[in-house]
Design a protein around this motif. Structure first.
Motif, PDB file in Angstrom:
ATOM      1  N   ASP A   1     -45.929 -27.109  -9.751  1.00 59.83           N
ATOM      2  CA  ASP A   1     -46.393 -28.062  -8.779  1.00 59.83           C
ATOM      3  C   ASP A   1     -45.728 -29.386  -9.158  1.00 59.83           C
ATOM      4  N   LYS A   2     -45.319 -29.566 -10.189  1.00 58.95           N
ATOM      5  CA  LYS A   2     -44.557 -30.850 -10.668  1.00 58.95           C
ATOM      6  C   LYS A   2     -43.675 -30.383 -11.618  1.00 58.95           C
ATOM      7  N   VAL A   3     -42.830 -31.678 -11.760  1.00 59.59           N
ATOM      8  CA  VAL A   3     -41.590 -31.566 -12.835  1.00 59.59           C
ATOM      9  C   VAL A   3     -41.599 -32.808 -13.591  1.00 59.59           C
ATOM     10  N   GLN A   4     -41.556 -32.735 -15.066  1.00 59.86           N
ATOM     11  CA  GLN A   4     -41.605 -33.744 -15.790  1.00 59.86           C
ATOM     12  C   GLN A   4     -40.351 -33.935 -16.590  1.00 59.86           C
ATOM     13  N   SER A   5     -39.433 -34.692 -16.693  1.00 60.57           N
ATOM     14  CA  SER A   5     -38.330 -34.755 -17.411  1.00 60.57           C
ATOM     15  C   SER A   5     -38.547 -35.756 -18.583  1.00 60.57           C
ATOM     16  N   TRP A   6     -38.211 -35.092 -19.717  1.00 57.69           N
ATOM     17  CA  TRP A   6     -38.669 -35.980 -20.700  1.00 57.69           C
ATOM     18  C   TRP A   6     -37.076 -36.342 -21.441  1.00 57.69           C
ATOM     19  N   LEU A   7     -36.899 -37.605 -21.107  1.00 56.29           N
ATOM     20  CA  LEU A   7     -35.814 -38.263 -21.252  1.00 56.29           C
ATOM     21  C   LEU A   7     -35.618 -38.907 -22.754  1.00 56.29           C
TER      22      LEU A   7
ATOM     23  N   ASP B   1     -35.739 -21.659  -9.166  1.00 53.24           N
ATOM     24  CA  ASP B   1     -36.889 -21.039  -8.987  1.00 53.24           C
ATOM     25  C   ASP B   1     -38.217 -21.622  -9.760  1.00 53.24           C
ATOM     26  N   LEU B   2     -37.804 -22.076 -11.063  1.00 51.31           N
ATOM     27  CA  LEU B   2     -38.882 -22.428 -11.870  1.00 51.31           C
ATOM     28  C   LEU B   2     -39.333 -23.741 -11.213  1.00 51.31           C
ATOM     29  N   VAL B   3     -38.641 -24.543 -10.468  1.00 48.50           N
ATOM     30  CA  VAL B   3     -39.017 -25.821  -9.953  1.00 48.50           C
ATOM     31  C   VAL B   3     -39.901 -25.528  -8.721  1.00 48.50           C
ATOM     32  N   GLU B   4     -39.425 -24.505  -8.064  1.00 48.56           N
ATOM     33  CA  GLU B   4     -40.266 -24.109  -6.780  1.00 48.56           C
ATOM     34  C   GLU B   4     -41.589 -23.344  -7.325  1.00 48.56           C
ATOM     35  N   ALA B   5     -41.626 -22.693  -8.623  1.00 45.38           N
ATOM     36  CA  ALA B   5     -42.888 -22.224  -8.952  1.00 45.38           C
ATOM     37  C   ALA B   5     -44.021 -22.868  -9.563  1.00 45.38           C
TER      38      ALA B   5
ATOM     39  N   SER C   1     -49.948 -26.834 -12.050  1.00 44.55           N
ATOM     40  CA  SER C   1     -48.952 -26.249 -13.157  1.00 44.55           C
ATOM     41  C   SER C   1     -47.681 -27.310 -13.130  1.00 44.55           C
ATOM     42  N   MET C   2     -47.072 -27.444 -14.356  1.00 44.59           N
ATOM     43  CA  MET C   2     -45.901 -28.320 -14.533  1.00 44.59           C
ATOM     44  C   MET C   2     -44.821 -27.773 -14.867  1.00 44.59           C
ATOM     45  N   LEU C   3     -43.635 -28.103 -14.726  1.00 43.86           N
ATOM     46  CA  LEU C   3     -42.029 -27.542 -15.392  1.00 43.86           C
ATOM     47  C   LEU C   3     -41.681 -29.020 -16.422  1.00 43.86           C
ATOM     48  N   HIS C   4     -41.566 -28.646 -17.511  1.00 44.30           N
ATOM     49  CA  HIS C   4     -41.411 -29.626 -18.579  1.00 44.30           C
ATOM     50  C   HIS C   4     -39.665 -29.422 -18.608  1.00 44.30           C
ATOM     51  N   LEU C   5     -39.139 -30.555 -18.525  1.00 44.53           N
ATOM     52  CA  LEU C   5     -37.504 -30.368 -18.818  1.00 44.53           C
ATOM     53  C   LEU C   5     -37.221 -31.206 -20.037  1.00 44.53           C
ATOM     54  N   VAL C   6     -36.445 -30.488 -21.019  1.00 45.36           N
ATOM     55  CA  VAL C   6     -36.195 -31.334 -22.103  1.00 45.36           C
ATOM     56  C   VAL C   6     -34.536 -30.839 -22.263  1.00 45.36           C
ATOM     57  N   ASN C   7     -33.891 -32.315 -22.330  1.00 42.66           N
ATOM     58  CA  ASN C   7     -32.416 -32.304 -22.424  1.00 42.66           C
ATOM     59  C   ASN C   7     -31.910 -32.904 -23.742  1.00 42.66           C
ATOM     60  N   LYS C   8     -32.617 -33.231 -24.510  1.00 45.40           N
ATOM     61  CA  LYS C   8     -32.190 -33.749 -25.766  1.00 45.40           C
ATOM     62  C   LYS C   8     -32.292 -32.879 -26.963  1.00 45.40           C
ATOM     63  N   SER C   9     -31.571 -32.803 -27.975  1.00 42.29           N
ATOM     64  CA  SER C   9     -31.807 -31.872 -29.044  1.00 42.29           C
ATOM     65  C   SER C   9     -32.984 -32.362 -29.912  1.00 42.29           C
ATOM     66  N   PRO C  10     -33.589 -31.606 -30.568  1.00 39.94           N
ATOM     67  CA  PRO C  10     -34.732 -31.789 -31.424  1.00 39.94           C
ATOM     68  C   PRO C  10     -34.375 -32.597 -32.767  1.00 39.94           C
ATOM     69  N   TYR C  11     -32.908 -32.450 -33.026  1.00 37.29           N
ATOM     70  CA  TYR C  11     -32.416 -33.339 -33.941  1.00 37.29           C
ATOM     71  C   TYR C  11     -32.063 -34.428 -33.826  1.00 37.29           C
ATOM     72  N   GLU C  12     -32.213 -34.886 -32.460  1.00 32.73           N
ATOM     73  CA  GLU C  12     -31.848 -36.449 -31.824  1.00 32.73           C
ATOM     74  C   GLU C  12     -33.110 -37.153 -31.735  1.00 32.73           C
ATOM     75  N   ASN C  13     -34.251 -36.568 -31.195  1.00 34.95           N
ATOM     76  CA  ASN C  13     -35.550 -37.545 -30.802  1.00 34.95           C
ATOM     77  C   ASN C  13     -36.607 -36.526 -30.866  1.00 34.95           C
ATOM     78  N   GLY C  14     -37.632 -37.008 -30.733  1.00 28.59           N
ATOM     79  CA  GLY C  14     -39.032 -36.391 -30.665  1.00 28.59           C
ATOM     80  C   GLY C  14     -39.312 -35.745 -29.083  1.00 28.59           C
ATOM     81  N   ASN C  15     -38.604 -35.688 -28.294  1.00 27.36           N
ATOM     82  CA  ASN C  15     -38.966 -35.494 -26.953  1.00 27.36           C
ATOM     83  C   ASN C  15     -39.419 -33.976 -27.005  1.00 27.36           C
TER      84      ASN C  15
END
Length: 98
Positions: A92-98, A86-90, A2-16
């Motif tokens: 296996d991996k974390v992917q940040s979409w910058l 808790d999400l990070v711990e739950a 399992s992976m936690l996907h982190l999105v920190n940009k607005s959908p109005y700013e880019n396609g992440n």
């Protein structure tokens, strides 16, 4: 795995958000942080992309942007910083979409 996907940009700013949503598989989680929280707004640009995904939104970032929880898409879970951990711990991996 399992992976936690982190999105920190607005959908109005880019396609992440679109990229992250397209890469998600069963068991993955999406956490919207910083300006990424705009994606969770009902009838917003990112709302349709979240359908069927396990979505969490960082509460302090919602508050900093003046977005009330009742304006979020159905099924989105609001978490605090402890919930973020808790999400990070739950997963296996974390992917940040910058």
């Amino acid at each position: 795995m399992s992976m936690l996907h982190l999105v920190n940009k607005s959908p109005y700013e880019n396609g992440n958000l679109s990229t992250a949503a397209g890469m998600m598989t069963d068991g993955d989680q999406l956490l919207l942080i910083e300006d990424g929280v705009y994606a969770a707004m009902k009838n917003g640009k990112g709302a349709a992309l979240l359908d069927g995904l396990k979505v969490s939104v960082l509460g302090p970032d919602l508050a900093a942007r003046g977005i009330p929880e009742d304006k979020l898409v159905d099924g989105a879970t609001v978490v605090d910083y402890a919930g973020f951990v808790d999400l990070v711990e739950a997963t296996d991996k974390v992917q940040s979409w910058l």
